[in-house]
Write an enzyme that holds these catalytic residues in place. Structure first.
Site: not given
Length: 328
Positions: A188, A216, A218, A240, A242
């Site tokens: 991120t 998926r 996050g 990090g 999620g």
């Protein structure tokens, strides 16, 4: 659990580290605590935050709003072909498809996000369009792509970047899925900022975990998890794994703790403690939080060592190691 932070002066093409039109004042910057209140201020996660901050600051200097700044800053990272965790060059999911998430928010509560979107070079700008041009907060998947087309966003060719293709072909030999902490400076870029008048904004954009299940999503596009901003209090962003951040509504939690009187540092540390208590993945997880309050005071904390962040002020643009819950 706080420990003394180590300041790392990092050169970005020599003097380009320091922001346009700003004298360096190296000694003064090195001595100043990262918790000190100062405005305007731009914070962003990981070492790619240095060039992102520079673009955000340049936007402020040319008269842009703090919202314009946080959008411009992370657009830099979305185009960075060496970064395999943000943008269309990012590592794909298990099916070999790169999907992107992003969110943006201002201190008056306005917000927008996109999730599981394909073929859009700048998902952060698409998230802003959702915020400003629709009655909704989040658009996902094919609906987000249709909205992008309607708004004039070009669809990019759907193919893996050269580096991502090599990595994906290597991964397919075992097809093992296991998040690795701090890899590629993680998944991120989150950016939060405050202008001289106290207006706040934030942005967050990612290609998500490498080799995730198709579909998926996050924390990054979820308002309150990966990002939260409130002019009355402050702002927070997360990075990090999620799933761990979603379970504690991490960014919203930090802002609410600051509303109750915690400093940004205290709020980040409490959020990490709650995250550790709620997640049982053990050694395989990393997450970090970054926060500012309305006075320009800063907080940063992670589960494990390795999380750093970039801090841009009139004094300069520096990379700082965050303290962590565990020492190793």
């Amino acid at each position: 659990m706080s420990q003394r932070r180590k300041f790392i002066k990092q050169s970005l093409m020599g003097s380009a580290l320091f922001l346009p039109g700003v004298a360096s004042a190296c000694a003064q910057t090195a001595e100043k605590s990262p918790n000190s209140g100062e405005k305007p201020l731009i914070l962003s996660t990981w070492n790619h935050g240095i060039p992102a901050n520079a673009d955000a600051w340049a936007k402020l200097k040319e008269g842009g709003s703090i919202l314009d700044a946080v959008e411009a800053g992370v657009r830099n990272t979305e185009l960075d072909m060496d970064n395999l965790t943000v943008g269309l060059q990012g590592l794909p999911d298990r099916e070999g498809i790169t999907t992107l998430d992003a969110s943006i928010m201002t201190g008056d509560g306005s917000c927008g996000s996109v999730a599981f979107v394909r073929q859009i070079k700048h998902p952060i700008s698409l998230a802003r369009a959702v915020m400003e041009k629709t009655p909704h907060v989040m658009l996902a998947g094919e609906g987000a792509r249709q909205f992008a087309i309607a708004q004039g966003f070009p669809l990019e060719k759907e193919e893996l970047s050269p580096k991502a293709k090599v990595a994906y072909e290597e991964w397919k030999k075992t097809s093992q899925y296991k998040p690795i902490i701090n890899i590629e400076n993680h998944d991120t870029i989150g950016m939060i900022g405050i202008d001289a008048g106290g207006k706040l904004a934030g942005s967050c954009t990612t290609s998500g975990l490498a080799y995730k299940m198709h579909g998926r999503v996050g924390d990054s596009p979820i308002i309150g998890a990966g990002l939260y901003v409130d002019d009355e209090v402050g702002a927070a962003t997360a990075t990090g794994l999620g799933e761990t951040i979603i379970r504690v509504c991490g960014s919203f939690l930090i802002v609410e703790l600051m509303r109750q009187g915690r400093t940004p540092q205290e709020a980040c540390e409490e959020a990490v403690r709650r995250l550790v208590a709620k997640n049982k993945e053990g050694d395989g997880i990393q997450a970090g939080f970054l926060a500012i309050n309305k006075y320009g005071e800063v907080g940063a904390y992670a589960i494990r060592p390795g999380f750093n962040y970039a801090r841009a002020t009139e004094s300069g643009n520096v990379l700082i190691d965050a303290a962590s819950y565990y020492s190793s």
